[in-house]
Design a protein around this motif. Structure first.
Motif, PDB file in Angstrom:
ATOM      1  N   LEU A  21       0.985   4.065  -2.983  1.00 21.67           N
ATOM      2  CA  LEU A  21       0.705   5.480  -2.740  1.00 21.67           C
ATOM      3  C   LEU A  21       1.885   6.362  -3.139  1.00 21.67           C
ATOM      4  O   LEU A  21       1.690   7.435  -3.726  1.00 21.67           O
ATOM      5  CB  LEU A  21       0.330   5.704  -1.271  1.00 21.67           C
ATOM      6  CG  LEU A  21      -1.018   5.127  -0.846  1.00 21.67           C
ATOM      7  CD1 LEU A  21      -1.188   5.211   0.670  1.00 21.67           C
ATOM      8  CD2 LEU A  21      -2.159   5.836  -1.555  1.00 21.67           C
TER       9      LEU A  21
ATOM     10  N   PHE B 192      -1.957   6.037   7.093  1.00 25.77           N
ATOM     11  CA  PHE B 192      -2.948   5.117   6.537  1.00 25.77           C
ATOM     12  C   PHE B 192      -2.566   3.661   6.812  1.00 25.77           C
ATOM     13  O   PHE B 192      -3.391   2.865   7.281  1.00 25.77           O
ATOM     14  CB  PHE B 192      -3.099   5.366   5.029  1.00 25.77           C
ATOM     15  CG  PHE B 192      -4.068   4.439   4.357  1.00 25.77           C
ATOM     16  CD1 PHE B 192      -5.423   4.528   4.607  1.00 25.77           C
ATOM     17  CD2 PHE B 192      -3.612   3.469   3.474  1.00 25.77           C
ATOM     18  CE1 PHE B 192      -6.321   3.662   3.987  1.00 25.77           C
ATOM     19  CE2 PHE B 192      -4.492   2.613   2.852  1.00 25.77           C
ATOM     20  CZ  PHE B 192      -5.848   2.701   3.107  1.00 25.77           C
TER      21      PHE B 192
ATOM     22  N   MET C 117       3.387  12.446   0.772  1.00 22.94           N
ATOM     23  CA  MET C 117       2.700  11.176   0.531  1.00 22.94           C
ATOM     24  C   MET C 117       3.239  10.089   1.450  1.00 22.94           C
ATOM     25  O   MET C 117       2.479   9.226   1.893  1.00 22.94           O
ATOM     26  CB  MET C 117       2.835  10.751  -0.928  1.00 22.94           C
ATOM     27  CG  MET C 117       2.060   9.475  -1.242  1.00 22.94           C
ATOM     28  SD  MET C 117       0.285   9.558  -0.825  1.00 22.94           S
ATOM     29  CE  MET C 117      -0.357  10.249  -2.330  1.00 22.94           C
ATOM     30  N   LYS C 118       4.535  10.109   1.736  1.00 24.95           N
ATOM     31  CA  LYS C 118       5.096   9.120   2.661  1.00 24.95           C
ATOM     32  C   LYS C 118       4.442   9.262   4.039  1.00 24.95           C
ATOM     33  O   LYS C 118       4.073   8.261   4.666  1.00 24.95           O
ATOM     34  CB  LYS C 118       6.620   9.296   2.767  1.00 24.95           C
ATOM     35  CG  LYS C 118       7.296   8.390   3.770  1.00 24.95           C
ATOM     36  CD  LYS C 118       7.205   6.930   3.399  1.00 24.95           C
ATOM     37  CE  LYS C 118       7.986   6.074   4.390  1.00 24.95           C
ATOM     38  NZ  LYS C 118       7.803   4.656   4.145  1.00 24.95           N
TER      39      LYS C 118
ATOM     40  N   SER D 216       0.915   7.995   3.774  1.00 25.79           N
ATOM     41  CA  SER D 216       0.894   6.534   3.674  1.00 25.79           C
ATOM     42  C   SER D 216       1.218   5.881   5.016  1.00 25.79           C
ATOM     43  O   SER D 216       0.647   4.846   5.353  1.00 25.79           O
ATOM     44  CB  SER D 216       1.846   6.039   2.584  1.00 25.79           C
ATOM     45  OG  SER D 216       3.183   6.110   2.989  1.00 25.79           O
TER      46      SER D 216
ATOM     47  N   ALA E 264       1.894   6.712  -6.828  1.00 26.55           N
ATOM     48  CA  ALA E 264       0.802   7.556  -7.315  1.00 26.55           C
ATOM     49  C   ALA E 264       0.976   9.030  -6.974  1.00 26.55           C
ATOM     50  O   ALA E 264       0.275   9.883  -7.538  1.00 26.55           O
ATOM     51  CB  ALA E 264      -0.530   7.053  -6.749  1.00 26.55           C
ATOM     52  N   ALA E 265       1.887   9.355  -6.096  1.00 23.45           N
ATOM     53  CA  ALA E 265       2.061  10.735  -5.616  1.00 23.45           C
ATOM     54  C   ALA E 265       2.216  11.760  -6.740  1.00 23.45           C
ATOM     55  O   ALA E 265       1.524  12.783  -6.737  1.00 23.45           O
ATOM     56  CB  ALA E 265       3.231  10.821  -4.630  1.00 23.45           C
TER      57      ALA E 265
ATOM     58  N   LEU F 228       0.833  -1.212   0.000  1.00 17.11           N
ATOM     59  CA  LEU F 228       0.000   0.000   0.000  1.00 17.11           C
ATOM     60  C   LEU F 228       0.864   1.258   0.000  1.00 17.11           C
ATOM     61  O   LEU F 228       0.597   2.206  -0.751  1.00 17.11           O
ATOM     62  CB  LEU F 228      -0.919   0.018   1.225  1.00 17.11           C
ATOM     63  CG  LEU F 228      -2.121  -0.900   1.212  1.00 17.11           C
ATOM     64  CD1 LEU F 228      -2.785  -0.926   2.592  1.00 17.11           C
ATOM     65  CD2 LEU F 228      -3.123  -0.464   0.160  1.00 17.11           C
ATOM     66  N   SER F 229       1.900   1.260   0.820  1.00 19.48           N
ATOM     67  CA  SER F 229       2.793   2.406   0.900  1.00 19.48           C
ATOM     68  C   SER F 229       3.490   2.640  -0.437  1.00 19.48           C
ATOM     69  O   SER F 229       3.584   3.773  -0.915  1.00 19.48           O
ATOM     70  CB  SER F 229       3.818   2.172   2.015  1.00 19.48           C
ATOM     71  OG  SER F 229       4.713   3.241   2.086  1.00 19.48           O
TER      72      SER F 229
END
Length: 144
Positions: free
Chosen positions: A108, A129, A122-123, A126, A111-112, A104-105
């Motif tokens: 993401l 999340f 985003m890190k 993620s 996709a950033a 997942l990380s």
């Protein structure tokens, strides 16, 4: 040994839900502290092996991520969830959650740029999340 529990223990007269919520928050705090500690160990081992070996950083990352996850499983099983039975099954589920979290990380982060979000931002997103996903899975499935 129960730490982080003293200020979050339920008082007499609280509802079952309130007690459950307080216990879950206490577990989440312990889980987070252990996870952060294991992530620092992962990072330290990664930095060490990158500087003293000629192995690929990707190979070193897989190795140190495994070591960090193994240490996280052991300490969370012992101190967060207080379990010592069905360890192979629990370890398998814990590692499954770790691989899902890593996937997942990575997704993401990949996709950033398309979302117009910086990689560091985003890190952080993620990590928050993935923490929620992994804690929920491990709390209710792995150790539930």
């Amino acid at each position: 040994m129960k730490f982080f529990n003293s200020s979050l223990t339920a008082q007499k007269g609280q509802t079952v839900f309130n007690r459950w919520l307080l216990q879950t928050v206490a577990k989440a705090i312990r889980y987070g502290v252990i996870g952060a500690s294991c992530a620092l160990i992962d990072l330290g081992l990664f930095a060490f092996f990158v500087s003293v070996t000629s192995f690929s950083p990707v190979i070193i990352n897989v190795f140190t991520y495994f070591i960090g996850t193994l240490l996280s499983f052991y300490t969370n099983a012992r101190f967060t969830f207080c379990c010592n039975d069905k360890m192979f099954r629990r370890a398998s589920l814990f590692f499954f959650a770790a691989v899902v979290g890593l996937s997942l990380s990575s997704f993401l982060l990949h996709a950033a740029p398309w979302l117009g979000i910086g990689v560091i931002t985003m890190k952080i997103i993620s990590m928050i999340f993935v923490f929620g996903v992994q804690f929920s899975f491990n709390n209710f499935v792995t150790f539930g």
